[in-house]
Design an enzyme around this catalytic site. Structure first.
Site, PDB file in Angstrom:
ATOM      1  N   THR A 128      68.826 -46.781  20.778  1.00 52.00           N
ATOM      2  CA  THR A 128      68.946 -46.063  22.048  1.00 52.00           C
ATOM      3  C   THR A 128      68.011 -44.862  22.100  1.00 52.00           C
ATOM      4  OG1 THR A 128      70.478 -44.626  23.243  1.00 52.00           O
ATOM      5  CG2 THR A 128      70.945 -44.927  20.944  1.00 52.00           C
ATOM      6  N   ASP A 129      67.661 -44.459  23.309  1.00 50.87           N
ATOM      7  CA  ASP A 129      66.861 -43.229  23.462  1.00 50.87           C
ATOM      8  C   ASP A 129      67.680 -41.987  23.106  1.00 50.87           C
ATOM      9  OD1 ASP A 129      68.570 -43.234  25.665  1.00 50.87           O
ATOM     10  OD2 ASP A 129      67.000 -42.909  27.158  1.00 50.87           O
ATOM     11  N   GLU A 130      69.012 -42.148  22.984  1.00 53.23           N
ATOM     12  CA  GLU A 130      69.868 -40.985  22.727  1.00 53.23           C
ATOM     13  C   GLU A 130      69.639 -40.399  21.332  1.00 53.23           C
ATOM     14  OE1 GLU A 130      73.908 -41.477  24.090  1.00 53.23           O
ATOM     15  OE2 GLU A 130      73.263 -42.923  25.593  1.00 53.23           O
ATOM     16  N   TYR A 155      78.278 -40.892  18.703  1.00 51.67           N
ATOM     17  CA  TYR A 155      77.602 -42.181  18.956  1.00 51.67           C
ATOM     18  C   TYR A 155      76.126 -42.100  18.595  1.00 51.67           C
ATOM     19  CZ  TYR A 155      74.986 -45.640  21.683  1.00 51.67           C
ATOM     20  OH  TYR A 155      74.092 -46.615  22.072  1.00 51.67           O
ATOM     21  N   LYS A 159      73.738 -43.987  15.643  1.00 46.55           N
ATOM     22  CA  LYS A 159      72.574 -44.849  15.945  1.00 46.55           C
ATOM     23  C   LYS A 159      71.318 -44.303  15.255  1.00 46.55           C
ATOM     24  CE  LYS A 159      72.482 -48.018  18.240  1.00 46.55           C
ATOM     25  NZ  LYS A 159      72.774 -49.460  17.975  1.00 46.55           N
TER      26      LYS A 159
HETATM   27  P1  NAD Z   1      78.874 -53.243  24.159  1.00 44.72           P
HETATM   28  O1  NAD Z   1      79.851 -52.199  23.734  1.00 44.72           O
HETATM   29  O2  NAD Z   1      78.953 -53.805  25.548  1.00 44.72           O
HETATM   30  O3  NAD Z   1      78.928 -54.490  23.154  1.00 44.72           O
HETATM   31  C1  NAD Z   1      79.007 -54.337  21.769  1.00 44.72           C
HETATM   32  C2  NAD Z   1      79.336 -55.696  21.169  1.00 44.72           C
HETATM   33  O4  NAD Z   1      79.365 -55.549  19.735  1.00 44.72           O
HETATM   34  C3  NAD Z   1      80.690 -56.241  21.597  1.00 44.72           C
HETATM   35  O5  NAD Z   1      80.592 -57.621  21.878  1.00 44.72           O
HETATM   36  C4  NAD Z   1      81.578 -56.024  20.370  1.00 44.72           C
HETATM   37  O6  NAD Z   1      82.627 -56.964  20.239  1.00 44.72           O
HETATM   38  C5  NAD Z   1      80.555 -56.167  19.249  1.00 44.72           C
HETATM   39  N1  NAD Z   1      80.956 -55.460  18.026  1.00 44.72           N
HETATM   40  C6  NAD Z   1      81.388 -54.174  17.929  1.00 44.72           C
HETATM   41  N2  NAD Z   1      81.686 -53.872  16.647  1.00 44.72           N
HETATM   42  C7  NAD Z   1      81.423 -54.995  15.918  1.00 44.72           C
HETATM   43  C8  NAD Z   1      81.512 -55.307  14.540  1.00 44.72           C
HETATM   44  N3  NAD Z   1      81.939 -54.407  13.642  1.00 44.72           N
HETATM   45  N4  NAD Z   1      81.137 -56.549  14.130  1.00 44.72           N
HETATM   46  C9  NAD Z   1      80.703 -57.466  15.038  1.00 44.72           C
HETATM   47  N5  NAD Z   1      80.618 -57.229  16.352  1.00 44.72           N
HETATM   48  C10 NAD Z   1      80.965 -55.997  16.793  1.00 44.72           C
HETATM   49  O7  NAD Z   1      77.456 -52.589  23.895  1.00 44.72           O
HETATM   50  P2  NAD Z   1      76.095 -52.697  24.727  1.00 44.72           P
HETATM   51  O8  NAD Z   1      76.113 -51.687  25.811  1.00 44.72           O
HETATM   52  O9  NAD Z   1      75.841 -54.122  25.044  1.00 44.72           O
HETATM   53  O10 NAD Z   1      75.050 -52.203  23.632  1.00 44.72           O
HETATM   54  C11 NAD Z   1      74.463 -53.136  22.719  1.00 44.72           C
HETATM   55  C12 NAD Z   1      73.487 -52.396  21.832  1.00 44.72           C
HETATM   56  O11 NAD Z   1      72.483 -51.760  22.634  1.00 44.72           O
HETATM   57  C13 NAD Z   1      74.129 -51.278  21.012  1.00 44.72           C
HETATM   58  O12 NAD Z   1      73.550 -51.292  19.731  1.00 44.72           O
HETATM   59  C14 NAD Z   1      73.769 -50.009  21.761  1.00 44.72           C
HETATM   60  O13 NAD Z   1      73.679 -48.912  20.871  1.00 44.72           O
HETATM   61  C15 NAD Z   1      72.414 -50.378  22.316  1.00 44.72           C
HETATM   62  N6  NAD Z   1      72.024 -49.696  23.568  1.00 44.72           N
HETATM   63  C16 NAD Z   1      72.853 -49.683  24.642  1.00 44.72           C
HETATM   64  C17 NAD Z   1      72.436 -49.098  25.829  1.00 44.72           C
HETATM   65  C18 NAD Z   1      73.306 -49.115  27.072  1.00 44.72           C
HETATM   66  O14 NAD Z   1      72.876 -48.629  28.121  1.00 44.72           O
HETATM   67  N7  NAD Z   1      74.492 -49.715  27.051  1.00 44.72           N
HETATM   68  C19 NAD Z   1      71.167 -48.501  25.911  1.00 44.72           C
HETATM   69  C20 NAD Z   1      70.339 -48.541  24.772  1.00 44.72           C
HETATM   70  C21 NAD Z   1      70.778 -49.147  23.611  1.00 44.72           C
HETATM   71  P1  TYD Z   2      77.514 -43.653  30.564  1.00 43.95           P
HETATM   72  O1  TYD Z   2      77.461 -44.855  31.452  1.00 43.95           O
HETATM   73  O2  TYD Z   2      78.764 -43.402  29.793  1.00 43.95           O
HETATM   74  O3  TYD Z   2      76.230 -43.727  29.613  1.00 43.95           O
HETATM   75  P2  TYD Z   2      75.597 -42.613  28.598  1.00 43.95           P
HETATM   76  O4  TYD Z   2      76.663 -41.703  28.146  1.00 43.95           O
HETATM   77  O5  TYD Z   2      75.088 -43.490  27.498  1.00 43.95           O
HETATM   78  O6  TYD Z   2      74.491 -41.958  29.360  1.00 43.95           O
HETATM   79  O7  TYD Z   2      77.262 -42.359  31.453  1.00 43.95           O
HETATM   80  C1  TYD Z   2      76.105 -42.207  32.254  1.00 43.95           C
HETATM   81  C2  TYD Z   2      76.136 -40.814  32.842  1.00 43.95           C
HETATM   82  O8  TYD Z   2      77.229 -40.726  33.774  1.00 43.95           O
HETATM   83  C3  TYD Z   2      76.381 -39.718  31.818  1.00 43.95           C
HETATM   84  O9  TYD Z   2      75.625 -38.563  32.177  1.00 43.95           O
HETATM   85  C4  TYD Z   2      77.864 -39.421  31.933  1.00 43.95           C
HETATM   86  C5  TYD Z   2      78.154 -39.700  33.396  1.00 43.95           C
HETATM   87  N1  TYD Z   2      79.514 -40.206  33.684  1.00 43.95           N
HETATM   88  C6  TYD Z   2      80.304 -39.587  34.669  1.00 43.95           C
HETATM   89  O10 TYD Z   2      79.890 -38.588  35.299  1.00 43.95           O
HETATM   90  N2  TYD Z   2      81.544 -40.094  34.900  1.00 43.95           N
HETATM   91  C7  TYD Z   2      82.041 -41.170  34.234  1.00 43.95           C
HETATM   92  O11 TYD Z   2      83.209 -41.580  34.489  1.00 43.95           O
HETATM   93  C8  TYD Z   2      81.218 -41.815  33.248  1.00 43.95           C
HETATM   94  C9  TYD Z   2      81.727 -42.999  32.478  1.00 43.95           C
HETATM   95  C10 TYD Z   2      79.959 -41.292  33.021  1.00 43.95           C
END
Ligand code: NAD
Ligand code: TYD
Length: 349
Positions: A128-130, A155, A159
């Protein structure tokens, strides 16, 4: 100069989650000769429904935990690559209870790296960019691959730790690795704890929209299929040991984004324009809330020719339509019914 890599048998960890399942669909649709083993623990965020229609000869599901070294010993041999998505992914959960984040994101990545090393399997880490921390709201800078790591939340710090492990396994053991750091994704199959699906569902149900702080925080948003295409490209043509940033060049202040969502949902539900703006409710800010993420994905564009394809307005429209047309999916998720999918399919008690 890139190393072309043509895998035939890959493991996708976390392939039942939001981004992982979109990637599994992408590979299924674009690489008919590739076999995918999805390894997923089906935590609250994992939903087997997301890939159920494509399970079969080309997509196999294994229910298991990435921390389980014995399982990995049985599963990894015979595969030529691991694409690692599995993680605990929600910042608010990491603030309330960081332990599963350390377990899955740090220990789980370590176990996978060890298995990849033992069986000489290529490894791509989805990050992630975070990990870069945050930027001031008025800072013209964006994160590049050279930006020092400065994670803020439990989190993002887990990462960042897992990225470091991946780099060390390349440098020390010569493991063939790549890393990608992506901005906020949106699109189908996202668990409604995250901003966009949560707010679409709340508007549909006339529930309050909890905006943290003053809604001034900025995120860069990317449509999830554009992310899948970037991973596919990095995986095939990326250079070993490299890191690639992935972003939409699409920064939005939360409150502005929320107003676009409100407008789109109202229009598609046939409500008067802005009718649901009354649901916007300012609530206490998230602890340690990162102000702004902004990602520079020039390297990926210049080296591998990747660019986001979907305009944001088009992507939001498509996403809102998907959640409104898939009410059963979201109702099953919010009621907990989705967890029966695995039991029903595998006849477990
Ligand atoms: P998500 O929470 O929707 O899905 C995570 C998946 O991992 C789920 O299917 C869960 O069952 C599985 N999982 C969790 N713990 C596990 C374990 N111990 N063993 C096996 N499986 C396990 O997450 P997401 O939003 O799809 O993110 C996927 C990846 O992308 C993550 O690594 C996250 O850090 C990264 N990422 C997410 C975002 C975003 O915007 N959501 C952005 C950049 C990077
Ligand atoms: P989120 O979808 O949780 O992603 P991330 O924390 O990875 O950026 O949140 C996106 C943005 O929206 C973040 O600045 C937090 C804000 N947010 C709210 O204001 N209210 C909410 O209920 C949630 C879930 C997020």
């Amino acid at each position: 100069m890139t190393d072309a890599f043509i895998p035939k048998n890959i493991i996708v960890t976390g392939g039942c989650g939001f981004i992982g399942s979109n990637f599994v669909h992408y590979v299924y649709n674009n690489h008919p000769d590739v076999h995918i083993t999805v390894l997923d623990a089906l935590t609250y965020a994992g939903n087997l429904e997301n890939i159920k229609p494509i399970l079969g000869d080309r997509v196999e599901f294994v229910h298991g935990n990435i921390c389980d070294a014995q399982l990995l010993d049985e599963l990894v041999p015979g595969h030529d690559a691991i694409v690692h998505y599995a993680a605990e992914s929600h910042n608010d959960n990491s603030i309330a209870n960081p332990e599963p984040f350390v377990k899955t994101n740090v220990e789980g990545t370590f176990r996978l790296l060890e298995a990849a090393r033992k069986y000489d399997v290529r490894f791509h880490h989805i990050s992630t960019d975070e990990v870069y921390g945050d930027l001031a709201l008025d800072d013209p800078a964006k994160f590049t691959e050279e930006t020092p790591y400065h994670p803020s939340s439990p989190y993002s710090s887990t990462k960042a730790s897992s990225d470091m492990l991946v780099r060390a396994w390349h440098r020390t053991y010569g493991l063939r690795t790549t890393i990608s750091n992506c901005s906020n994704n949106y699109g189908p199959y996202q668990f409604p704890e995250k901003l966009i699906p949560l707010f679409i569902n709340n508007i549909r149900n006339d529930r309050p929209l909890p905006v943290y702080g003053k809604g001034q925080n900025v995120r860069d948003w990317l449509y999830v299929e554009d992310h899948a295409r970037a991973i596919d490209l990095i995986f095939h043509e990326g250079k070993i040991a490299e890191t690639y940033n992935i972003g939409g060049f699409n920064e939005w202040k939360n409150i502005d984004l929320i107003k676009v969502i409100v407008k789109t949902v109202d229009r598609l539900l046939g409500r008067p324009e802005g009718a649901s703006e009354k649901l916007i409710t300012y609530v206490a800010d998230r602890a340690g809330h990162d102000l702004r993420y902004a990602i520079d994905s020039t390297k990926l564009k210049e080296e591998l020719g990747w660019e986001p394809t979907l305009q944001f307005e088009e992507g939001i429209e498509k996403t809102v339509r998907w959640y409104l047309h898939n009410q059963k999916w979201i109702d099953n998720v919010t009621s907990g019914e989705y967890q029966r999918c695995y039991q029903d399919m595998y006849n477990q008690k």
